[in-house]
Design an enzyme around this catalytic site. Sequence first.
Site, PDB file in Angstrom:
ATOM      1  N   CYS A   2       1.176  -1.117  -0.003  1.00 35.98           N
ATOM      2  CA  CYS A   2       0.060   0.172  -0.243  1.00 35.98           C
ATOM      3  C   CYS A   2       1.113   1.126  -0.306  1.00 35.98           C
ATOM      4  O   CYS A   2       2.123   1.420   0.702  1.00 35.98           O
ATOM      5  CB  CYS A   2      -1.104   0.127   0.832  1.00 35.98           C
ATOM      6  SG  CYS A   2      -1.995  -1.162   1.365  1.00 35.98           S
ATOM      7  N   ARG A  27       3.420   0.509  -5.648  1.00 34.52           N
ATOM      8  CA  ARG A  27       2.823  -0.133  -3.788  1.00 34.52           C
ATOM      9  C   ARG A  27       1.938  -0.870  -3.838  1.00 34.52           C
ATOM     10  O   ARG A  27       1.272  -2.004  -2.979  1.00 34.52           O
ATOM     11  CB  ARG A  27       2.750   0.814  -2.697  1.00 34.52           C
ATOM     12  CG  ARG A  27       4.337   1.424  -3.036  1.00 34.52           C
ATOM     13  CD  ARG A  27       4.360   2.450  -2.025  1.00 34.52           C
ATOM     14  NE  ARG A  27       4.791   2.027  -0.583  1.00 34.52           N
ATOM     15  CZ  ARG A  27       5.788   1.470   0.443  1.00 34.52           C
ATOM     16  NH1 ARG A  27       6.368   1.623  -0.408  1.00 34.52           N
ATOM     17  NH2 ARG A  27       5.519   0.664   1.893  1.00 34.52           N
ATOM     18  N   TRP A  74      -3.205  -2.593  -1.565  1.00 37.30           N
ATOM     19  CA  TRP A  74      -2.603  -4.006  -1.998  1.00 37.30           C
ATOM     20  C   TRP A  74      -3.440  -4.469  -1.137  1.00 37.30           C
ATOM     21  O   TRP A  74      -3.003  -4.587   0.659  1.00 37.30           O
ATOM     22  CB  TRP A  74      -0.699  -4.195  -1.978  1.00 37.30           C
ATOM     23  CG  TRP A  74      -0.346  -5.359  -2.843  1.00 37.30           C
ATOM     24  CD1 TRP A  74      -0.498  -5.620  -4.032  1.00 37.30           C
ATOM     25  CD2 TRP A  74      -0.494  -6.675  -1.988  1.00 37.30           C
ATOM     26  NE1 TRP A  74      -0.116  -7.210  -4.026  1.00 37.30           N
ATOM     27  CE2 TRP A  74      -0.230  -7.626  -3.026  1.00 37.30           C
ATOM     28  CE3 TRP A  74      -0.464  -6.971  -0.573  1.00 37.30           C
ATOM     29  CZ2 TRP A  74      -0.148  -8.967  -2.611  1.00 37.30           C
ATOM     30  CZ3 TRP A  74       0.450  -8.552  -0.164  1.00 37.30           C
ATOM     31  CH2 TRP A  74      -0.005  -8.844  -0.731  1.00 37.30           C
ATOM     32  N   ASN A 100      -0.554   1.443   5.954  1.00 36.11           N
ATOM     33  CA  ASN A 100      -0.287   0.484   5.136  1.00 36.11           C
ATOM     34  C   ASN A 100       0.825  -0.450   5.670  1.00 36.11           C
ATOM     35  O   ASN A 100       1.329   0.241   6.898  1.00 36.11           O
ATOM     36  CB  ASN A 100       1.318   1.510   4.394  1.00 36.11           C
ATOM     37  CG  ASN A 100       1.900   0.698   3.395  1.00 36.11           C
ATOM     38  OD1 ASN A 100       3.618   1.002   3.351  1.00 36.11           O
ATOM     39  ND2 ASN A 100       1.563  -0.573   3.690  1.00 36.11           N
ATOM     40  N   GLY A 101       0.580  -1.460   6.326  1.00 43.08           N
ATOM     41  CA  GLY A 101       1.122  -2.958   7.247  1.00 43.08           C
ATOM     42  C   GLY A 101       0.065  -3.285   7.476  1.00 43.08           C
ATOM     43  O   GLY A 101      -1.307  -3.932   6.974  1.00 43.08           O
ATOM     44  N   GLU A 486      16.184 -16.246 -13.449  1.00 41.64           N
ATOM     45  CA  GLU A 486      15.641 -14.698 -13.516  1.00 41.64           C
ATOM     46  C   GLU A 486      14.634 -14.433 -14.566  1.00 41.64           C
ATOM     47  O   GLU A 486      13.997 -13.680 -14.713  1.00 41.64           O
ATOM     48  CB  GLU A 486      16.493 -13.909 -13.567  1.00 41.64           C
ATOM     49  CG  GLU A 486      16.210 -12.324 -13.437  1.00 41.64           C
ATOM     50  CD  GLU A 486      15.441 -11.463 -12.259  1.00 41.64           C
ATOM     51  OE1 GLU A 486      15.415 -12.782 -11.211  1.00 41.64           O
ATOM     52  OE2 GLU A 486      15.160 -10.326 -12.551  1.00 41.64           O
ATOM     53  N   LYS A 490      10.786 -13.236 -14.761  1.00 40.27           N
ATOM     54  CA  LYS A 490      10.696 -11.793 -15.960  1.00 40.27           C
ATOM     55  C   LYS A 490       8.932 -12.646 -16.797  1.00 40.27           C
ATOM     56  O   LYS A 490       8.105 -11.761 -16.472  1.00 40.27           O
ATOM     57  CB  LYS A 490      11.662 -11.081 -16.565  1.00 40.27           C
ATOM     58  CG  LYS A 490      12.821 -10.670 -15.998  1.00 40.27           C
ATOM     59  CD  LYS A 490      12.617  -9.301 -15.096  1.00 40.27           C
ATOM     60  CE  LYS A 490      11.401  -8.984 -13.743  1.00 40.27           C
ATOM     61  NZ  LYS A 490      12.896  -9.477 -13.174  1.00 40.27           N
ATOM     62  N   GLU A 493       5.917 -12.871 -14.542  1.00 37.83           N
ATOM     63  CA  GLU A 493       5.563 -12.247 -13.818  1.00 37.83           C
ATOM     64  C   GLU A 493       4.116 -11.163 -14.622  1.00 37.83           C
ATOM     65  O   GLU A 493       3.710 -10.351 -14.216  1.00 37.83           O
ATOM     66  CB  GLU A 493       6.271 -11.699 -12.869  1.00 37.83           C
ATOM     67  CG  GLU A 493       7.182 -10.601 -13.385  1.00 37.83           C
ATOM     68  CD  GLU A 493       7.943 -10.049 -12.090  1.00 37.83           C
ATOM     69  OE1 GLU A 493       7.660  -9.810 -10.979  1.00 37.83           O
ATOM     70  OE2 GLU A 493       9.161  -9.941 -12.123  1.00 37.83           O
ATOM     71  N   HIS A 509      15.729 -34.596 -15.667  1.00 35.80           N
ATOM     72  CA  HIS A 509      15.300 -35.523 -14.309  1.00 35.80           C
ATOM     73  C   HIS A 509      13.531 -35.297 -13.666  1.00 35.80           C
ATOM     74  O   HIS A 509      13.829 -34.888 -12.491  1.00 35.80           O
ATOM     75  CB  HIS A 509      15.976 -34.923 -13.286  1.00 35.80           C
ATOM     76  CG  HIS A 509      18.197 -35.239 -13.037  1.00 35.80           C
ATOM     77  ND1 HIS A 509      17.900 -36.706 -12.891  1.00 35.80           N
ATOM     78  CD2 HIS A 509      18.836 -34.984 -13.216  1.00 35.80           C
ATOM     79  CE1 HIS A 509      19.063 -36.803 -13.359  1.00 35.80           C
ATOM     80  NE2 HIS A 509      19.490 -35.800 -13.545  1.00 35.80           N
ATOM     81  N   LYS A 608       5.405  -3.631  -5.513  1.00 38.62           N
ATOM     82  CA  LYS A 608       6.238  -3.265  -6.056  1.00 38.62           C
ATOM     83  C   LYS A 608       7.401  -3.763  -4.700  1.00 38.62           C
ATOM     84  O   LYS A 608       8.302  -4.242  -4.675  1.00 38.62           O
ATOM     85  CB  LYS A 608       6.918  -1.952  -6.348  1.00 38.62           C
ATOM     86  CG  LYS A 608       8.976  -1.610  -6.399  1.00 38.62           C
ATOM     87  CD  LYS A 608       8.909  -2.637  -8.219  1.00 38.62           C
ATOM     88  CE  LYS A 608      10.320  -1.750  -8.100  1.00 38.62           C
ATOM     89  NZ  LYS A 608      11.154  -3.296  -9.334  1.00 38.62           N
TER      90      LYS A 608
END
Length: 613
Positions: A2, A27, A74, A100-101, A486, A490, A493, A509, A608
Amino acid sequence: MCGIVAYIGKKEAYPILIKGLHRLEYRGYDSAGVALLNEGKLTVYKCKGKVSELEKFTEGKSKAGTIAIGHTRWATHGVPNDVNAHPHYSESKNMVIIHNGIIENYASIKAQLVKSGHTFLSDTDTEVLIHLIENIQLVENVKLGDAVRLALNQVIGAYAIAIMSKTNPDELIVAKKGSPLVIGIGVDEYFVASDATPIVEYTKNVVYLEDEEIAFIPRKGELKIKTIKNRQKTPYIQELEIQLEAIEKGGFPHFMLKEIYEQPRSIKDSMRGRLSASKGAVKLGGIAEYEQKFLNAKRIIFIACGTSWHAGLVGEYLFEDLTRIPVEVEYASEFRYRNPIIYEDDVVIAISQSGETADTLAAIELAKSKGATIIGICNVVGSSIARATHAGSYTHAGPEIGVASTKAFTAQVTVLTLMALHIANLKGTIPSSRFQQLVSEIEAIPEKVEKVLATNDQIKYIAGIYKNATNALYLGRGFTFPVALEGALKLKEISYIHAEGYPAAEMKHGPIALIDEEMPVFVIATKGASYEKVVSNIQEVKARKGKIIAIVTEGDEQVKEMADYTIEIPETDEILVPLVSAIPLQLLSYHIAVMRGCNIDQPRNLAKSVTVE
Ligand code: M6R
């Protein structure tokens, strides 16, 4: 997560809040809202969706007010909808809060308040906090500031809050614990935000609130700070270093693309003043006093999440190869809960772009409590992680706004390379000729990255061919295995295509069963110790009709003959290949996501800065 923003002063607050909320949207973007106080009237506008939805919602409505608070959410407690959007009213509707939290013990507090007659409109933990504050104010007959302080002593969890009340029209009350909060000091005006980006165009003077501090922000006059234990504090005013241009798109259609293209510069910035090929030296001022800890370390533990964890994996290869210190790489979220064995002579390196990731912060505190030395590698200056560590080196990549991390990754890997080289040099674990050679090679990396960026059109063409894939495999070996992970992250997401990263040899395997003529397999097949082995792995994919898109070293002919498509990158030392080979994979994901019509900078469900565990 948030984002919170607030204003008090002489100007109309709404435009300042909206601009700030747009900057903080990275955020979270599940809902947005503002509360404005004007001539004794408290008005809340809030709705599901992005800040632009809020703007539409408020069109034609009165938005007057020179004191106001705003929020972009968020969702944690309660689905993303209009009712759960912040700000939230108290029981009497005389005061409002943004948060926020997470208030972890909200359920028990809520149960008590319900018993004493409170009615809640939303499913959020935040609404419980503002009801609690008002209840304390009434029952204890205290001022609002004292009620806030007493309430914060009762809550367990994390918060950055801003509170506004009809009965205190000339004061904002803000507080923080675990979530970030910055106060900007202007002339007869104050700004509050989760980070400095909404503030930078108005003032460079800021105060970063510490955990368990409450700030009383008047319309005129001086800011006062006290702790939740009622101890007065003197505000420590700092000057902001970020520039406004750094947080704008600068002509690029998306922040992510801008940030990919910034990498020649950001990698240079992360080396600036730290490297001298002519003197053959690496200097890392931030860890100078902790060099002995590295020299005595029996083990290095990397803790991080997501992309930063991938940088940590590169760090493992670098530190073990160059310094011969054993390394472990840990997901912060696992490390913090699994009763890990931590020794006093361990060096724990926490990597984080935002410097606010809740799991990484908690893992740091755990390692610290066991006596380990904690070194930070953060991008955001003054962030919570940067402050929680004993020492560290900033990455200096500049603000990263796109949710998908790009330039932060290469900056982290650059700093890790410098750190490993420096410690190896001090320990004498590499000959000075190898040290000199690597120092010169790393200085040449920005130019090589520039060359890779010049292949963008070819990468875009390949993206067009695979844009409709439903699955993808990424393979690498040695130093490029973390790059494969990575690359897959990318793609996942931002394009929502299922992708897996694997060490190339591990494919047989299990994942090899997935390969058919539909499956694109992205292989980093650059020249190095495992080159021939990777060539064999490519043959195994070809034999099963998989499509090979290979990242190869300039001039490579062998892989070119086998692969469906190749992307050439300039030759560099094997240990530096992650810095160059990550770039085409970032561009590839970017173009695929654009072609699929995805939201590049704000992919669904993500934020983010992950300030909740
Ligand atoms: O700010 P941090 O580096 O601590 O963030 C860690 C992860 O949340 C982050 O890297 C995330 O995985 C990115 N969205 C990846 O692009």
